[in-house]
Enzyme design. Sequence first.
Site, PDB file in Angstrom:
ATOM      1  N   ILE A 160      -9.468  -3.411  51.246  1.00 47.10           N
ATOM      2  CA  ILE A 160      -8.172  -3.913  50.803  1.00 47.10           C
ATOM      3  C   ILE A 160      -7.373  -4.286  52.053  1.00 47.10           C
ATOM      4  O   ILE A 160      -7.658  -3.792  53.150  1.00 47.10           O
ATOM      5  CB  ILE A 160      -7.403  -2.886  49.934  1.00 47.10           C
ATOM      6  CG1 ILE A 160      -7.266  -1.539  50.645  1.00 47.10           C
ATOM      7  CG2 ILE A 160      -8.080  -2.727  48.593  1.00 47.10           C
ATOM      8  CD1 ILE A 160      -6.525  -0.495  49.829  1.00 47.10           C
ATOM      9  N   ASP A 161      -6.395  -5.148  51.897  1.00 51.75           N
ATOM     10  CA  ASP A 161      -5.628  -5.644  53.034  1.00 51.75           C
ATOM     11  C   ASP A 161      -4.863  -4.528  53.740  1.00 51.75           C
ATOM     12  O   ASP A 161      -4.567  -3.485  53.146  1.00 51.75           O
ATOM     13  CB  ASP A 161      -4.621  -6.704  52.582  1.00 51.75           C
ATOM     14  CG  ASP A 161      -5.284  -7.907  51.936  1.00 51.75           C
ATOM     15  OD1 ASP A 161      -6.459  -8.154  52.244  1.00 51.75           O
ATOM     16  OD2 ASP A 161      -4.622  -8.586  51.129  1.00 51.75           O
ATOM     17  N   LYS A 162      -4.515  -4.792  54.968  1.00 49.76           N
ATOM     18  CA  LYS A 162      -3.773  -3.815  55.781  1.00 49.76           C
ATOM     19  C   LYS A 162      -2.536  -3.307  55.053  1.00 49.76           C
ATOM     20  O   LYS A 162      -2.288  -2.100  54.991  1.00 49.76           O
ATOM     21  CB  LYS A 162      -3.372  -4.446  57.114  1.00 49.76           C
ATOM     22  CG  LYS A 162      -2.461  -3.568  57.968  1.00 49.76           C
ATOM     23  CD  LYS A 162      -2.051  -4.267  59.244  1.00 49.76           C
ATOM     24  CE  LYS A 162      -1.080  -3.402  60.039  1.00 49.76           C
ATOM     25  NZ  LYS A 162      -0.641  -4.044  61.296  1.00 49.76           N
ATOM     26  N   ARG A 263      -3.231 -11.814  45.713  1.00 49.13           N
ATOM     27  CA  ARG A 263      -2.065 -12.408  46.365  1.00 49.13           C
ATOM     28  C   ARG A 263      -2.067 -13.929  46.245  1.00 49.13           C
ATOM     29  O   ARG A 263      -1.052 -14.544  45.893  1.00 49.13           O
ATOM     30  CB  ARG A 263      -2.029 -11.985  47.832  1.00 49.13           C
ATOM     31  CG  ARG A 263      -1.889 -10.480  48.015  1.00 49.13           C
ATOM     32  CD  ARG A 263      -2.214 -10.036  49.419  1.00 49.13           C
ATOM     33  NE  ARG A 263      -1.245 -10.568  50.383  1.00 49.13           N
ATOM     34  CZ  ARG A 263      -1.394 -10.459  51.695  1.00 49.13           C
ATOM     35  NH1 ARG A 263      -2.469  -9.857  52.206  1.00 49.13           N
ATOM     36  NH2 ARG A 263      -0.472 -10.963  52.502  1.00 49.13           N
TER      37      ARG A 263
END
Length: 348
Positions: A160-162, A263
């Site tokens: 998953i993204d930062k 997103r």
Amino acid sequence: MDTEGLDTASDDKDLYEHFSFKVDPGQEPLRIDKFLLYKIENATRTRIQYALEEGNVLVNGKTSKSSYKVRPADEISVVFPYPKREIELIAEDIPLNIVYEDADLMVVNKAAGMVVHPAAGNFTGTLMNALVYYIGNLPKSTHPSKDPFRELRPGLIHRIDKNTSGLLVIAKNDRAMTKLAKEFHEKKVMRKYIALAWGDFKEAEGTVNASVGRDHKDRKKMAVYPDGTHGRNAVTHYKVLERFRYVTLLECRLETGRTHQIRVHMQYLKHPLFNDEVYGGDKILRGTITSKYSKFVENCFAILPRQALHAMSLGFTHPTTGEAMYFESELPDDMQQVIEKWRAYTSN
């Protein structure tokens, strides 16, 4: 733009190696294990045999045995765990929020702000650095095994993204990695996210089925290509949980695992995630802009200085026991506070 805030690594699929090819018309009958040894560069006999044993080699859509002899026009698919590492992982003693752990896997609740895997600009301080340290320091007596495929080492299967928080499953050995990688590849893993997006959705639920790939104008971003001419097929199912007039609380279920998928899909629907600076959600997009409203939104941005996205639920089949595993995590405080503020603001 703060490029450190981007997880610019590849899709979940690229966390393991996937090969697919069609057998040439002139191919003479040959055992599939020997065929794959010749066909896949740097593949070892042991790795191929293990993939066959675990059902990770398909011929014409069906699991293959090592004794099968390939024929012209056969369509072969192979999934190997652990692609080649381009970066040497440095063990770092970083605290982990471990939700579940056994001899084969871990489920970790990642906080927002932590990069999952080292990449340009983020060689240390990542989840993988923490996992290498943690697993490297586990007592060997607690994980006894003479099976080389049960030796301890962390295996990342998805990410998953930062600046997204939430649940990740980590394999602790090759056997678990192989089976979990196959589950992800075959889209059998359940992943649900909670998101706060700008705008009021017309429909109570829906599906975005549109390819996602690198943005031609900005390689640090992703873009949607609805005609499928670029990128990879991406499918996101969403459901409205609560409406706050100017923003909407959503449940998003991933069918595929593309970089920034939720997103960029929400941006494509003209509903960027709240405070997503990469995809335009970090400014007021809905509502009459008054000084009171502007101050309210800015206060929300200050409480939640990231995109409003949390990987809440994770379900998969245990690679050893075959048990159905399901995990759910609470919303982090920053998202919970902002949701409560919107609920109070729009209830008047």
